[in-house]
Write a protein that holds these residues in place. Structure first.
Motif, mmCIF file in Angstrom:
data_model
loop_
_atom_site.group_PDB
_atom_site.id
_atom_site.type_symbol
_atom_site.label_atom_id
_atom_site.label_comp_id
_atom_site.label_asym_id
_atom_site.label_seq_id
_atom_site.Cartn_x
_atom_site.Cartn_y
_atom_site.Cartn_z
ATOM 1 N N THR A 72 8.700 -1.501 -0.357
ATOM 2 C CA THR A 72 8.688 -1.313 -1.803
ATOM 3 C C THR A 72 7.831 -0.086 -2.077
ATOM 4 N N PRO A 73 8.022 0.564 -3.227
ATOM 5 C CA PRO A 73 7.244 1.766 -3.553
ATOM 6 C C PRO A 73 5.739 1.522 -3.423
ATOM 7 N N LEU A 74 5.288 0.366 -3.821
ATOM 8 C CA LEU A 74 3.855 0.077 -3.781
ATOM 9 C C LEU A 74 3.347 0.022 -2.332
ATOM 10 N N GLN A 75 4.089 -0.753 -1.519
ATOM 11 C CA GLN A 75 3.737 -0.864 -0.096
ATOM 12 C C GLN A 75 3.678 0.518 0.558
ATOM 13 N N ALA A 76 4.702 1.314 0.259
ATOM 14 C CA ALA A 76 4.807 2.624 0.902
ATOM 15 C C ALA A 76 3.623 3.494 0.540
ATOM 16 N N ARG A 77 3.263 3.515 -0.734
ATOM 17 C CA ARG A 77 2.143 4.353 -1.156
ATOM 18 C C ARG A 77 0.858 3.920 -0.461
ATOM 19 N N GLN A 78 0.697 2.597 -0.375
ATOM 20 C CA GLN A 78 -0.515 2.066 0.258
ATOM 21 C C GLN A 78 -0.551 2.446 1.750
ATOM 22 N N LEU A 80 0.907 4.841 3.239
ATOM 23 C CA LEU A 80 0.712 6.274 3.410
ATOM 24 C C LEU A 80 -0.776 6.616 3.291
ATOM 25 N N ALA A 81 -1.411 6.018 2.292
ATOM 26 C CA ALA A 81 -2.837 6.278 2.076
ATOM 27 C C ALA A 81 -3.667 5.758 3.245
ATOM 28 N N ASP A 82 -3.236 4.633 3.832
ATOM 29 C CA ASP A 82 -3.978 4.062 4.958
ATOM 30 C C ASP A 82 -3.656 4.761 6.275
ATOM 31 N N GLY A 83 -2.728 5.687 6.250
ATOM 32 C CA GLY A 83 -2.346 6.377 7.468
ATOM 33 C C GLY A 83 -1.477 5.537 8.379
ATOM 34 N N ASP A 86 3.609 8.060 8.317
ATOM 35 C CA ASP A 86 3.390 9.491 8.145
ATOM 36 C C ASP A 86 4.095 10.029 6.915
ATOM 37 N N ALA A 87 5.135 9.329 6.487
ATOM 38 C CA ALA A 87 5.879 9.810 5.319
ATOM 39 C C ALA A 87 6.802 8.709 4.836
ATOM 40 N N TYR A 88 7.213 8.762 3.570
ATOM 41 C CA TYR A 88 8.291 7.888 3.130
ATOM 42 C C TYR A 88 9.301 8.679 2.314
ATOM 43 N N VAL A 89 10.493 8.147 2.346
ATOM 44 C CA VAL A 89 11.606 8.838 1.698
ATOM 45 C C VAL A 89 12.038 8.023 0.482
ATOM 46 N N ASP A 90 12.126 8.703 -0.627
ATOM 47 C CA ASP A 90 12.537 8.043 -1.868
ATOM 48 C C ASP A 90 14.016 8.321 -2.086
ATOM 49 N N LEU A 91 14.801 7.244 -2.093
ATOM 50 C CA LEU A 91 16.251 7.450 -2.212
ATOM 51 C C LEU A 91 16.746 7.371 -3.657
ATOM 52 N N LYS A 92 15.800 7.210 -4.560
ATOM 53 C CA LYS A 92 16.209 7.133 -5.959
ATOM 54 C C LYS A 92 16.639 8.497 -6.464
ATOM 55 N N HIS A 93 15.810 9.475 -6.082
ATOM 56 C CA HIS A 93 16.183 10.845 -6.409
ATOM 57 C C HIS A 93 16.518 11.500 -5.091
ATOM 58 N N PRO A 94 17.738 11.436 -4.638
ATOM 59 C CA PRO A 94 18.023 11.887 -3.267
ATOM 60 C C PRO A 94 17.716 13.388 -3.142
ATOM 61 N N VAL A 95 16.903 13.825 -2.193
ATOM 62 C CA VAL A 95 16.112 12.910 -1.382
ATOM 63 C C VAL A 95 14.677 13.393 -1.517
ATOM 64 N N ASP A 96 13.785 12.583 -2.011
ATOM 65 C CA ASP A 96 12.384 12.952 -2.144
ATOM 66 C C ASP A 96 11.632 12.516 -0.899
ATOM 67 N N VAL A 97 10.797 13.435 -0.315
ATOM 68 C CA VAL A 97 9.978 13.078 0.851
ATOM 69 C C VAL A 97 8.520 13.155 0.441
ATOM 70 N N HIS A 98 7.777 12.097 0.742
ATOM 71 C CA HIS A 98 6.338 12.102 0.481
ATOM 72 C C HIS A 98 5.626 12.085 1.827
ATOM 73 N N LEU A 99 4.867 13.183 2.097
ATOM 74 C CA LEU A 99 4.214 13.330 3.404
ATOM 75 C C LEU A 99 2.745 12.967 3.330
ATOM 76 N N GLU A 100 2.235 12.469 4.457
ATOM 77 C CA GLU A 100 0.792 12.261 4.538
ATOM 78 C C GLU A 100 0.100 13.627 4.577
ATOM 79 N N GLY A 101 0.551 14.492 5.488
ATOM 80 C CA GLY A 101 0.287 15.921 5.324
ATOM 81 C C GLY A 101 -1.003 16.497 5.885
ATOM 82 N N SER A 102 -1.885 15.694 6.480
ATOM 83 C CA SER A 102 -3.157 16.272 6.906
ATOM 84 C C SER A 102 -3.065 16.963 8.265
ATOM 85 N N ASN A 103 -2.010 16.719 8.987
ATOM 86 C CA ASN A 103 -1.912 17.267 10.340
ATOM 87 C C ASN A 103 -0.627 18.081 10.477
ATOM 88 N N PRO A 104 -0.760 19.399 10.594
ATOM 89 C CA PRO A 104 0.437 20.250 10.582
ATOM 90 C C PRO A 104 1.455 19.891 11.661
#
Lengths: 402, 239
Positions: A72-78, A80-83, A86-104
């Motif tokens: 669920t969006p809530l689980q995913a955000r949590q 991601l924050a906990d590491g 590494d990323a989650y993909v949002d399929l509502k707006h195809p296709v949004d990627v949310h990256l953790e992003g601290s390590n190139p």
């Protein structure tokens, strides 16, 4: 000849009796190689990914359950924050990627994984479009058929009433129908990759490993050979050698053979370790590897003997390492040098490790035989020849007797 | 009479410091020659030049009546001021190496190693690492390394420094034994009681050979009770 053997026998005895040195020569490289192997990952762990808003998405088949956790969006955000991911993909707006992003490098892994899924996504949308087009086309065809029907009826009526008016018209009609099937079997082209050398499993360590064997041999022989020749000078044993019938070239030659034999043992262990234990990609022959490393040890040893003349004690000998070894590692070809300024590249060409790296890669990854490494081997021999000659002259200068 | 070693009109300077100033020295076959002088008087430099380990600025050196060659080194035993041993190796391995680079091999080598070890009293320590040796043991092993190939000429730079009196006496007995077998020995020292055991001594001071002769001749010529006093007499003269 017997002097030469006596010299090299003594060198080997010295190495064997010095347990610390043995440990340094063999265990240290094994340890470092293992670390490097872990760091550059024989298997870089798969990026952990998740999808959200997947329930109603037609694109979901592209994001397989094994690779993408459903969240669920809530689980995913949590997570991601906990590491935890590494990323989650949002399929509502195809296709949004949310990256953790601290390590190139991690980001790169994530993106390449998602890119692969995106190809699937594209396939799905292409299929959807094809379906839609086909529907449209079918409808058009039906319409056309209806028109044709109407036309036929019309032409019949016209034929019956005024036949001469039809001459230029009726040829065009069937062509529309013939073009249709072509577009349908034109599938999306598949990327078919073949590798000239290596395969798609080849990772960073596979290309580092061979080079690192060379670097270790060079580094350790440089340290140990240089220090032991320096000690020969400072403890006075060199004077004793000088006051004996042994020739200058036999002294240097004894060193080369003694350390060279040891290098064969050392590099045999190292190479076997990376090939059979760390399972590095290797298609070449072990013998070729040993030959190159043996030659490399000559240039390392002769360079260190040469520099030991400029050092007064062991510390001063070790001070050469940042100057002699570190630049060689960076310019060896371990890291790409194509974009460096000309003069830096030229500098790299003057460094023995550059040639060993090239040769060892040719042997282990490209699997070339003698034809692939003879030039590098020759370059290494040339280095050694120059250093050895200078060494013999330097010894002669401190020994006025012919 | 042959001359195992002959140095004539040797000059040597390090930067501005003159170390040897017109020193000549000729050894007679079968004698023990003591080179004495305070530290810094140029003894070690003179020995190294005679050996061919250093080049004199001018002057000539002859080994066995010819210019020094590598081959001549076969008949020459050198013991430096430093111990010059390989500390990682055992005493046996050290002797074995030095014997090998002097051309000894096989049974002959092994036999000689045991002989010299016995003559310096190390026969029970051959298997030990040199690193575990005391200073005196190292000194003796160093001496043994110079003896192992039975040279005709010995150049020994302070061979007895740091040894206790008993061992020192044994070693001088060894020197006389070697001499009886026909060897020529040049030894540097600044222990005065060793001087009297030499056949001839040369007194080196400030780069000059200030006196040369048998200990007895010298003490008589300078009207002093010991050779040591000659340095005082000579020093007084110069001032």
């Amino acid at each position: 000849m017997s002097y030469l053997l006596a010299m090299s026998k003594r060198i080997i005895q010295q190495i064997i009796r010095d347990k610390r040195t043995i440990a340094l020569l063999i265990l240290a490289p094994l340890l470092i190689l293992t670390l490097v192997w872990y760091i550059f990952g024989a298997d870089a762990s798969d990026p952990k990914l998740a999808v959200i808003h997947y329930e109603h998405s037609e694109l979901l088949p592209a994001f397989k359950k094994a690779d993408y956790k459903r969240m669920t969006p809530l689980q995913a955000r949590q997570a991601l924050a906990d590491g935890k991911i590494d990323a989650y993909v949002d399929l509502k707006h195809p296709v949004d990627v949310h990256l953790e992003g601290s390590n190139p490098s991690r980001n790169g892994l994530v993106m390449s994984k998602i890119q692969k899924s995106m190809q699937e996504v594209q396939k799905i949308s292409v299929n959807q479009m094809q379906d839609r087009f086909q529907n449209v086309i079918k409808k058009q065809q039906q319409a056309i058929k209806a028109q044709q029907q109407a036309m036929k009826q019309m032409t019949q009526i016209i034929r019956q009433t005024a036949p001469s008016a039809l001459a230029g018209l009726d040829l065009n009609l069937p062509q529309v129908g013939q073009n249709m099937p072509h577009q349908q079997d034109g599938e999306k082209p598949q990327l078919d990759v073949t590798y000239l050398h290596g395969d798609d499993d080849l990772n960073t360590f596979d290309s580092f490993g061979p080079a690192m064997v060379g670097i270790f041999v060079f580094l350790f022989i440089f340290m140990i050979g240089g220090v032991s020749f320096l000690r020969e000078r400072t403890t006075g044993t060199l004077d004793r050698l000088m006051a004996s019938p042994i020739r200058n070239d036999q002294i240097i030659g004894g060193y080369l053979i003694g350390f060279g034999l040891f290098v064969i043992v050392q590099s045999f262990i190292l190479t076997c370790y990376i090939i059979y234990v760390l399972d590095i990609y290797n298609v070449g022959s072990l013998l070729d590897v040993l030959i190159i490393v043996f030659i490399l040890s000559f240039s390392s040893l002769s360079l260190s003997i040469l520099l030991s003349t400029a050092a007064k004690n062991e510390l001063q000998m070790l001070q050469f390492i940042p100057l002699v070894i570190v630049p060689q590692v960076f310019l060896s070809g371990l890291f790409p040098t194509d974009t460096l300024p000309r003069w830096v590249q030229a500098l790299g060409n003057l460094m023995p490790i550059h040639y060993s790296t090239e040769a060892l890669r040719n042997i282990m990854i490209r699997g070339t035989g003698f034809s692939g490494w003879w030039f590098d081997g020759l370059a290494l021999l040339l280095f050694s020849a120059v250093f050895i000659t200078i060494n013999i002259f330097a010894l002669r200068a401190s020994r006025p007797v012919s | 009479m042959t001359y195992p070693i002959k140095g004539e009109h040797l000059y040597k300077r390090f930067k501005k410091q003159v170390v040897l100033d017109d020193v000549s020295l000729t050894l007679n076959e079968g004698e023990i020659y003591g080179l004495i002088g305070p530290s810094g008087s140029g003894k070690t430099t003179l020995v190294k030049i005679l050996l061919g380990l250093e080049k004199a600025d001018s002057g000539t050196v002859e080994l066995f009546e010819q210019k020094p060659t590598l081959y001549a080194f076969r008949s020459l035993g050198y013991m430096a001021q430093s111990d010059a041993l390989y500390h990682e190796l055992t005493a046996y391995q050290n002797l074995s190496f030095f014997a090998a680079i002097q051309g000894l091999r096989g049974r002959k080598k092994k036999q000689r190693i045991l002989e010299v070890a016995e003559s310096v009293g190390l026969e029970n320590d051959l298997k030990k690492n040199v690193a575990q040796f005391s200073g005196g043991m190292r000194r003796r092993l160093s001496l043994a390394s110079a003896l192992v190939h039975e040279p005709r000429l010995y150049l020994l730079d302070e061979p007895t420094v740091g040894l206790d009196p008993l061992i020192r006496r044994n070693i001088w007995t060894l020197f006389h034994y070697l001499k009886e077998k026909g060897a020529t020995i040049i030894v540097t020292t600044h222990v005065m009681d060793e001087v009297s055991r030499c056949d001839r001594v040369g007194l080196l001071s400030g780069g000059h050979m200030i006196a040369e002769g048998s200990p007895k001749e010298l003490t008589e010529a300078f009207h002093v009770s010991s050779v040591e006093d000659i340095f005082l007499v000579k020093g007084g003269e110069r001032q």
